[in-house]
Design a protein around this motif. Structure first.
Motif, short mmCIF file in Angstrom:
data_model
loop_
_atom_site.label_atom_id
_atom_site.label_comp_id
_atom_site.label_asym_id
_atom_site.label_seq_id
_atom_site.Cartn_x
_atom_site.Cartn_y
_atom_site.Cartn_z
N VAL A 254 26.59 99.28 58.90
CA VAL A 254 27.36 99.92 58.19
C VAL A 254 28.60 99.18 57.58
O VAL A 254 29.16 98.41 58.39
CB VAL A 254 27.93 101.24 58.31
CG1 VAL A 254 28.81 102.03 57.54
CG2 VAL A 254 26.76 102.27 58.65
N ASP A 255 28.75 99.01 56.33
CA ASP A 255 30.07 98.41 55.90
C ASP A 255 31.32 99.44 55.91
O ASP A 255 31.21 100.48 55.15
CB ASP A 255 30.20 97.92 54.52
CG ASP A 255 29.03 96.60 54.34
OD1 ASP A 255 29.34 95.77 55.39
OD2 ASP A 255 28.41 96.75 53.39
N MET A 256 32.08 99.27 56.93
CA MET A 256 33.24 100.18 56.94
C MET A 256 34.39 100.10 55.83
O MET A 256 34.84 98.67 55.82
CB MET A 256 33.94 100.13 58.35
CG MET A 256 35.06 101.00 58.82
SD MET A 256 34.41 102.74 58.99
CE MET A 256 33.28 102.49 60.39
N PRO A 257 34.69 100.56 55.14
CA PRO A 257 35.87 100.67 54.08
C PRO A 257 37.23 100.18 54.63
O PRO A 257 37.58 100.65 55.76
CB PRO A 257 36.06 101.86 53.50
CG PRO A 257 34.56 102.76 53.63
CD PRO A 257 34.18 102.34 54.72
N GLU A 258 37.88 99.39 54.03
CA GLU A 258 39.02 98.86 54.64
C GLU A 258 40.06 100.04 54.88
O GLU A 258 40.34 100.94 54.18
CB GLU A 258 39.51 97.86 53.42
CG GLU A 258 41.11 97.22 53.86
CD GLU A 258 41.61 96.26 52.89
OE1 GLU A 258 42.79 95.61 53.22
OE2 GLU A 258 41.20 96.24 51.92
N MET A 262 40.68 101.74 61.49
CA MET A 262 41.76 102.13 62.11
C MET A 262 42.27 103.48 61.96
O MET A 262 42.83 104.01 62.86
CB MET A 262 42.76 101.01 61.32
CG MET A 262 42.93 99.55 62.04
SD MET A 262 42.58 99.20 63.86
CE MET A 262 40.74 99.27 64.01
N ALA A 263 41.95 104.19 60.72
CA ALA A 263 42.39 105.53 60.48
C ALA A 263 41.54 106.27 61.67
O ALA A 263 42.22 107.21 62.02
CB ALA A 263 42.11 105.75 59.26
N LEU A 264 40.29 105.93 61.71
CA LEU A 264 39.72 106.74 62.68
C LEU A 264 40.08 106.58 63.93
O LEU A 264 39.98 107.38 64.97
CB LEU A 264 38.13 106.48 62.57
CG LEU A 264 37.42 106.92 61.25
CD1 LEU A 264 35.95 106.59 60.97
CD2 LEU A 264 37.18 108.49 61.12
N ALA A 265 40.02 105.28 64.55
CA ALA A 265 40.68 104.90 65.82
C ALA A 265 41.96 105.70 66.11
O ALA A 265 42.00 106.13 66.93
CB ALA A 265 40.81 103.44 65.81
N ALA A 266 42.93 105.58 65.01
CA ALA A 266 44.20 106.42 65.34
C ALA A 266 43.93 108.01 65.42
O ALA A 266 44.75 108.55 66.34
CB ALA A 266 45.07 106.23 63.95
N ARG A 267 42.84 108.53 64.72
CA ARG A 267 42.65 109.97 64.81
C ARG A 267 42.19 110.26 66.41
O ARG A 267 42.54 111.37 66.82
CB ARG A 267 41.69 110.33 64.07
CG ARG A 267 41.00 111.78 64.17
CD ARG A 267 40.12 112.04 62.97
NE ARG A 267 39.72 113.54 62.98
CZ ARG A 267 40.15 114.41 62.01
NH1 ARG A 267 40.85 113.83 61.36
NH2 ARG A 267 39.66 115.71 62.19
#
Length: 353
Positions: A254-258, A262-267
């Motif tokens: 999967v290509d993770m959008p820019e 980091m947003a998911l890791a922060a969540r």
């Protein structure tokens, strides 16, 4: 023919003998899957016969034994039951013949968590929430399996190291034409053992090991975390929590959008901190980078092995994405010595495959 007959006997006994059967594209393993339709009901037939551990590769053990891989259907049943007991969307086991390896399980549907190869952010958020919830629990080392118990194996240093060895055994010979000498291999293993040791001294959890987009489905008719369907966890171990987080957020396919990773890791970090104020994000960041590099190392070897040994060249298309993940993780300051070893043999970061 014997296997087909045994499968039909199993289905007859389970009351699904007259179901229509449709082959399902499987995973990278030798397991086979069929979707069954009987009236307005569906189910999945899993054909996962017991298999021998395989040839010895190190310390008198096979790769499967060292890597703590399941060799029969028992772990799938035990972990599925355990995950459902936690309130997660693992499939219900309708019928099981653990001796022959036939399972009849709940159909979790086909709605994916990605669209056109790109993550659906809200569904990935639910996947992150499930991990944060699981990792905040006191999980048992054993879980019921019928009238017995199943003990999860430890995702220990030998398991991680034998996976890392796949880079030297498959990827480097194919991509560079050079297989590292014994001394270089021992240095590689020593560096990895040193990097992994602090992670295994910390809290451990149920590490599902293949928690990524191909093994997750979405079910709008459910509520909360149970909207997420989870499969392919038979190799689950007791291991570091960061492993499944990086497996999800650095998916090899999967290509993770820019910014989304980091947003998911922060969540995830915010959820862990809410549940436990002593949770240390900096330690998690180091574990995330270390296990991200380890997983990328393993996958580079596995994808080449699938292409060359198993005749599945489609996996090679993902190598550049996995290499980028490897380089990103090795940039962590605590992995500088490992990064130097890789740089000497793989070339500069960003070098095309």
């Amino acid at each position: 023919m014997t296997r087909l007959r045994d499968g039909q006997t199993f289905l007859d006994a389970a009351g699904w003998g007259r179901a229509a059967r449709e082959h399902i594209q499987g995973d990278a393993s030798t397991r086979l899957y069929e979707r069954l339709t009987l009236g307005d009901r569906t189910a999945i037939l899993m054909d996962t016969p017991p298999r021998a551990p395989g040839p010895t590769v190190r310390d008198g053990k096979s790769y499967s034994e060292l890597a703590r891989l399941a060799t029969d259907a028992r772990p799938f049943v035990a972990i599925a039951d355990g995950l459902r007991a936690f309130g997660y969307g693992a499939p219900e086991i309708y019928a099981a013949d653990l001796r022959t390896g036939f399972l009849l399980v709940e159909d979790l549907g086909v709605e994916p968590v990605v669209a056109l190869g790109v993550p659906i952010a809200s569904r990935y958020e639910a996947a992150v929430d499930l991990l944060a919830d699981l990792h905040g629990r006191e999980v048992p080392a054993e879980t019921p399996l019928g009238d017995q118990t199943y003990r999860l194996p430890a995702y220990d240093v030998p398991a991680f190291l034998v996976e890392c060895d796949l880079l030297n055994d498959w990827y480097l010979p194919r991509m560079t034409g050079v297989s590292p000498e014994p001394e270089a291999r021992e240095t590689f293993r020593a560096l990895w053992a040193e990097a992994l040791a602090p992670l295994l001294d910390g809290p451990l959890t149920w590490t599902l090991r293949d928690y990524h987009s191909p093994n997750l489905t979405w079910r709008d008719d459910r509520e909360g975390i149970r909207r997420l369907g989870v499969i392919d966890f038979q190799d689950a171990c007791l291991g570091p929590p960061a492993y499944d987080v990086v497996s999800l957020l650095q998916d090899a396919r999967v290509d993770m959008p820019e910014g989304l990773e980091m947003a998911l890791a922060a969540r995830y970090l915010a959820a862990r901190r809410r549940a436990d104020p002593t949770f240390e994000p900096r330690d998690f960041a180091r574990a995330y980078a270390t296990l991200g590099a380890q997983r990328a190392t393993k996958i580079l070897g596995i994808f080449v092995r699938l292409a060359e040994r198993d005749g599945k060249p489609g996996y090679l298309q993902h190598l550049p994405r996995v290499r980028r993940a490897l380089d990103a993780n090795l940039a962590h300051p605590d992995l500088a010595a490992l990064a130097a070893w890789y740089r000497e043999r793989l070339g500069p970061s960003g070098q095309p495959e």
